[in-house]
Design a protein around this motif. Structure first.
Motif, PDB file in Angstrom:
ATOM      1  N   ARG A  79      78.214  46.464  22.359  1.00  0.00           N
ATOM      2  CA  ARG A  79      76.839  46.772  22.742  1.00  0.00           C
ATOM      3  C   ARG A  79      76.768  47.210  24.204  1.00  0.00           C
ATOM      4  NH1 ARG A  79      72.580  44.636  19.991  1.00  0.00           N
ATOM      5  NH2 ARG A  79      71.421  46.167  21.232  1.00  0.00           N
ATOM      6  N   THR A  80      75.908  48.160  24.455  1.00  0.00           N
ATOM      7  CA  THR A  80      75.597  48.559  25.826  1.00  0.00           C
ATOM      8  C   THR A  80      74.523  47.632  26.362  1.00  0.00           C
ATOM      9  OG1 THR A  80      76.135  50.876  25.431  1.00  0.00           O
ATOM     10  CG2 THR A  80      74.682  50.401  27.284  1.00  0.00           C
ATOM     11  N   VAL A  81      74.760  47.078  27.545  1.00  0.00           N
ATOM     12  CA  VAL A  81      73.782  46.205  28.189  1.00  0.00           C
ATOM     13  C   VAL A  81      73.471  46.785  29.566  1.00  0.00           C
ATOM     14  CG1 VAL A  81      73.238  43.876  28.987  1.00  0.00           C
ATOM     15  CG2 VAL A  81      74.703  44.193  26.967  1.00  0.00           C
ATOM     16  N   TYR A  82      72.244  47.219  29.746  1.00  0.00           N
ATOM     17  CA  TYR A  82      71.783  47.663  31.067  1.00  0.00           C
ATOM     18  C   TYR A  82      71.201  46.457  31.797  1.00  0.00           C
ATOM     19  CZ  TYR A  82      71.962  52.557  29.449  1.00  0.00           C
ATOM     20  OH  TYR A  82      72.358  53.785  28.986  1.00  0.00           O
TER      21      TYR A  82
ATOM     22  N   GLY B 246      68.847  52.148  21.727  1.00  0.00           N
ATOM     23  CA  GLY B 246      69.455  51.070  20.963  1.00  0.00           C
ATOM     24  C   GLY B 246      70.207  50.072  21.820  1.00  0.00           C
ATOM     25  N   ALA B 247      70.279  50.306  23.122  1.00  0.00           N
ATOM     26  CA  ALA B 247      70.956  49.380  24.027  1.00  0.00           C
ATOM     27  C   ALA B 247      70.083  48.168  24.321  1.00  0.00           C
ATOM     28  CB  ALA B 247      71.308  50.095  25.336  1.00  0.00           C
ATOM     29  N   ARG B 248      70.682  47.172  24.946  1.00  0.00           N
ATOM     30  CA  ARG B 248      69.942  46.008  25.438  1.00  0.00           C
ATOM     31  C   ARG B 248      69.559  46.237  26.897  1.00  0.00           C
ATOM     32  NH1 ARG B 248      74.196  41.466  23.082  1.00  0.00           N
ATOM     33  NH2 ARG B 248      73.213  41.201  21.034  1.00  0.00           N
ATOM     34  N   LEU B 249      68.370  45.751  27.268  1.00  0.00           N
ATOM     35  CA  LEU B 249      67.923  45.828  28.653  1.00  0.00           C
ATOM     36  C   LEU B 249      67.690  44.416  29.179  1.00  0.00           C
ATOM     37  CD1 LEU B 249      65.233  48.689  28.426  1.00  0.00           C
ATOM     38  CD2 LEU B 249      67.692  48.892  28.770  1.00  0.00           C
ATOM     39  N   VAL B 250      68.269  44.127  30.340  1.00  0.00           N
ATOM     40  CA  VAL B 250      68.082  42.831  30.985  1.00  0.00           C
ATOM     41  C   VAL B 250      67.489  43.092  32.366  1.00  0.00           C
ATOM     42  CG1 VAL B 250      69.136  40.653  31.661  1.00  0.00           C
ATOM     43  CG2 VAL B 250      70.141  41.995  29.811  1.00  0.00           C
ATOM     44  N   LEU B 251      66.337  42.491  32.644  1.00  0.00           N
ATOM     45  CA  LEU B 251      65.633  42.718  33.897  1.00  0.00           C
ATOM     46  C   LEU B 251      65.590  41.437  34.718  1.00  0.00           C
ATOM     47  CD1 LEU B 251      62.557  44.764  32.566  1.00  0.00           C
ATOM     48  CD2 LEU B 251      64.928  45.495  32.909  1.00  0.00           C
ATOM     49  N   ALA B 252      65.731  41.591  36.035  1.00  0.00           N
ATOM     50  CA  ALA B 252      65.775  40.427  36.910  1.00  0.00           C
ATOM     51  C   ALA B 252      64.827  40.596  38.081  1.00  0.00           C
ATOM     52  CB  ALA B 252      67.203  40.204  37.428  1.00  0.00           C
TER      53      ALA B 252
ATOM     54  N   ALA C 230      59.369  44.014  31.502  1.00  0.00           N
ATOM     55  CA  ALA C 230      60.019  43.810  30.200  1.00  0.00           C
ATOM     56  C   ALA C 230      59.015  43.863  29.062  1.00  0.00           C
ATOM     57  CB  ALA C 230      60.749  42.470  30.196  1.00  0.00           C
ATOM     58  N   SER C 231      57.784  43.400  29.306  1.00  0.00           N
ATOM     59  CA  SER C 231      56.787  43.426  28.235  1.00  0.00           C
ATOM     60  C   SER C 231      56.527  44.851  27.767  1.00  0.00           C
ATOM     61  CB  SER C 231      55.481  42.773  28.706  1.00  0.00           C
ATOM     62  OG  SER C 231      54.745  43.608  29.591  1.00  0.00           O
ATOM     63  N   TRP C 232      56.553  45.811  28.702  1.00  0.00           N
ATOM     64  CA  TRP C 232      56.328  47.207  28.322  1.00  0.00           C
ATOM     65  C   TRP C 232      57.538  47.788  27.601  1.00  0.00           C
ATOM     66  CZ3 TRP C 232      51.743  48.554  27.707  1.00  0.00           C
ATOM     67  CH2 TRP C 232      50.729  48.171  28.578  1.00  0.00           C
ATOM     68  N   LEU C 233      58.723  47.484  28.086  1.00  0.00           N
ATOM     69  CA  LEU C 233      59.927  48.027  27.448  1.00  0.00           C
ATOM     70  C   LEU C 233      60.084  47.485  26.025  1.00  0.00           C
ATOM     71  CD1 LEU C 233      62.269  47.865  30.532  1.00  0.00           C
ATOM     72  CD2 LEU C 233      61.220  49.896  29.537  1.00  0.00           C
TER      73      LEU C 233
END
Length: 535
Positions: free
Chosen positions: A289-292, A330-336, A347-350
């Motif tokens: 999986r791609t994780v941004y 289709g990737a995962r997005l992780v926000l900090a 994140a709520s918008w994405l």
């Protein structure tokens, strides 16, 4: 689904047709659909989930934007009847990407299969914004009504664009609060819940998302968007400020922060965001999986300290430019963040845009400092010339310089006498140069120039030098620069002129842009691959 393969003289070239690409999108599997043309032709027409990654900048951007080498990549694009895809496939394989296909038939193949085509840039985000307004009935006011209010009970006007856009032109009295900062900082500007708030951007998308963000986060104030932003303001014949510098306070009161945190967290959970502790980040690591990983705070905050491995992406721009920051659908997005507001709200918008999205409050984990390290591969070793030696060559008229950097930077400052060319069109462009004993290629840092020189040597066998350190090294040496748009070997199609940027856009162009935005919801319905779900 297995790829369709077609044999050619040079070997076997793998292709996916439009139906197969749509199948991957509909199954929400990972795919990066890359348009290899320059930005202007890309903006004229492209599939919804295509990302602009010009062949001219492939080496500089690919590892940042498609970080996992096993990611399925589909490429297409041509210029003057020349297919750019084979060159891109070869270079991607050279850089270690193992799952690369050409789009069968290119853009014509997509069109022939009945695929929907979209104009402009950052289309997924703009189309999503229009859908949000349609579903949530986001309140807005026309420019003339706002003008009347300014003479009575003035609202607080907040401009949610980047600060440089705001500084160029803004609504009179507006304060710059980039969209990702809005929920966190709005109470500092409007502590009285009776204060009306007006949100604007250049056109529609960011003002819709900004207004709805405040509504979603439970702000008690009356909130509306300026309908059609600065475009609507100008079309109404009203004047704009230039050079404004008003900003939201840097510090946020503890009670204001807590109220923002509660509202953002509640909205994130409603949207399906998964909240993580820093220690849980490693649970997302998956070789398949791609994780941004994005830090959505301001650039200054990012440089002062961020979670290891996270890249900078201010929240408002991340929502606005998902196709740039995260072209792998289709990737995962992780926000900090470090406040529990900006990451969860972004994140709520994405999540509503169909992304698998996570948010983490980094707290004391911001241990990595400085700007993000480059992920670009090392360019090949080629013959180079130092600025001082090149200056002597130019004084003796024994060299000609071709600049393959962005046309905007070229116009702002280039080597005296240099010619501009699009890198992907460099070889035929060189035939239009005056005679010269030495060819020198430059780019902003010199890295892309080295790739270009290597390509010239390996392809047509043309000897050339790269300017060591590029145009920036020339400038740092104290040598003079020339400004202006002259000596273009190719048209400057690397930059699409947006109808909402700058101060000299024709009324017809601005109105046409608004009309185009109004039609995006219908295009989304025809396309059917978006998975947008405003809540």
């Amino acid at each position: 689904m297995g790829p369709v393969e077609r044999a050619q003289e040079a070997g076997v070239i793998r292709t996916l047709d439009a139906g197969q690409v749509r199948g991957l999108l509909l199954r929400r599997e990972e795919i990066a659909l890359l348009d290899l043309r320059e930005e202007d032709p890309f903006a004229q027409e492209h599939p919804l989930w295509a990302a602009s990654l010009p062949l001219s900048r492939l080496e500089a951007e690919i590892r940042e934007r498609v970080p996992r080498p096993e990611t399925p990549i589909v490429v297409y694009g041509e210029h003057d009847g020349v297919d750019l895809a084979p060159r891109a496939v070869a270079r991607l394989h050279q850089l270690g990407y193992s799952q690369v296909w050409e789009l069968a038939g290119g853009l014509d193949g997509w069109r022939s299969a009945g695929g929907e085509l979209f104009r402009d840039v950052n289309v997924p985000s703009k189309a999503f914004g229009e859908l949000v307004e349609a579903v949530r009935h986001t309140p807005s006011l026309p420019a003339q009504e706002v003008r009347r209010l300014l003479g009575e009970t003035p609202p607080l006007i907040v401009d949610v664009r980047r600060f440089d856009e705001y500084h160029t032109m803004s609504i009179p009295s507006a304060v710059s609060v980039p969209g990702g900062e809005l929920v966190l900082r709005i109470r500092e500007l409007a502590p009285d819940p009776r204060t009306p708030i007006l949100v604007n951007c250049a056109g529609r998308t960011r003002s819709i998302i900004g207004t709805q963000s405040l509504v979603n986060a439970g702000l008690p104030n009356p909130v509306t968007a300026l309908r059609n932003g600065t475009i609507g303001w100008k079309l109404a014949g009203l004047g704009l400020d230039h050079g404004a510098t008003r900003r939201a306070p840097a510090q946020v009161r503890a009670d204001h922060r807590e109220a923002a945190r509660r509202g953002a967290r509640e909205m994130a959970l409603r949207a399906g965001v998964r909240l993580l502790e820093p220690g849980e980040l490693e649970t997302l690591d998956d070789p398949g999986r791609t994780v941004y990983r994005f830090d959505v705070r301001t650039e200054d905050e990012y440089v002062a300290g961020h979670l290891p491995g996270f890249r900078p992406a201010p929240g408002g721009q991340l929502v606005q430019e998902t196709d740039h920051f995260a072209p792998v659908r289709g990737a995962r997005l992780v926000l900090a963040d470090d406040d529990g507001v900006r990451a969860t709200m972004t994140a709520s918008w994405l999540a509503q845009m169909g992304w698998e999205t996570y948010a983490v409050d980094a707290g004391p984990g911001l241990t990595e400092m400085g700007h993000a390290a480059t992920r670009a591969p090392d360019p090949p070793v080629v013959d180079e010339v130092e600025p001082a030696e090149l200056a002597a060559w130019l004084a003796a008229s024994t060299a000609v310089v071709v600049d393959i950097g962005p046309s905007r930077e070229y116009a702002q400052g280039h080597l005296p006498g240099a010619w501009f060319a699009i890198r992907a069109q460099l070889e035929p462009a060189l035939r239009r140069l005056p005679s010269h004993p030495r060819l020198v290629v430059t780019s902003p840092t010199g890295d892309l120039a080295r790739w270009a020189v290597a390509d010239l040597a390996a392809g047509p066998g043309l000897p050339a030098f790269a300017l060591a350190g590029g145009t920036r090294a020339w400038r740092a040496s104290g040598a003079a620069l020339e400004t202006g748009e002259q000596r273009f070997l190719t048209p400057a199609t690397d930059r699409y002129r947006r109808p909402y940027e700058g101060t000299d856009n024709a009324d017809e162009s601005m109105q046409a842009y608004l009309d185009w935005e109004f039609g995006l919801v219908a295009q989304l319905e025809r396309d059917g691959t978006h998975f947008f779900a405003p809540v």
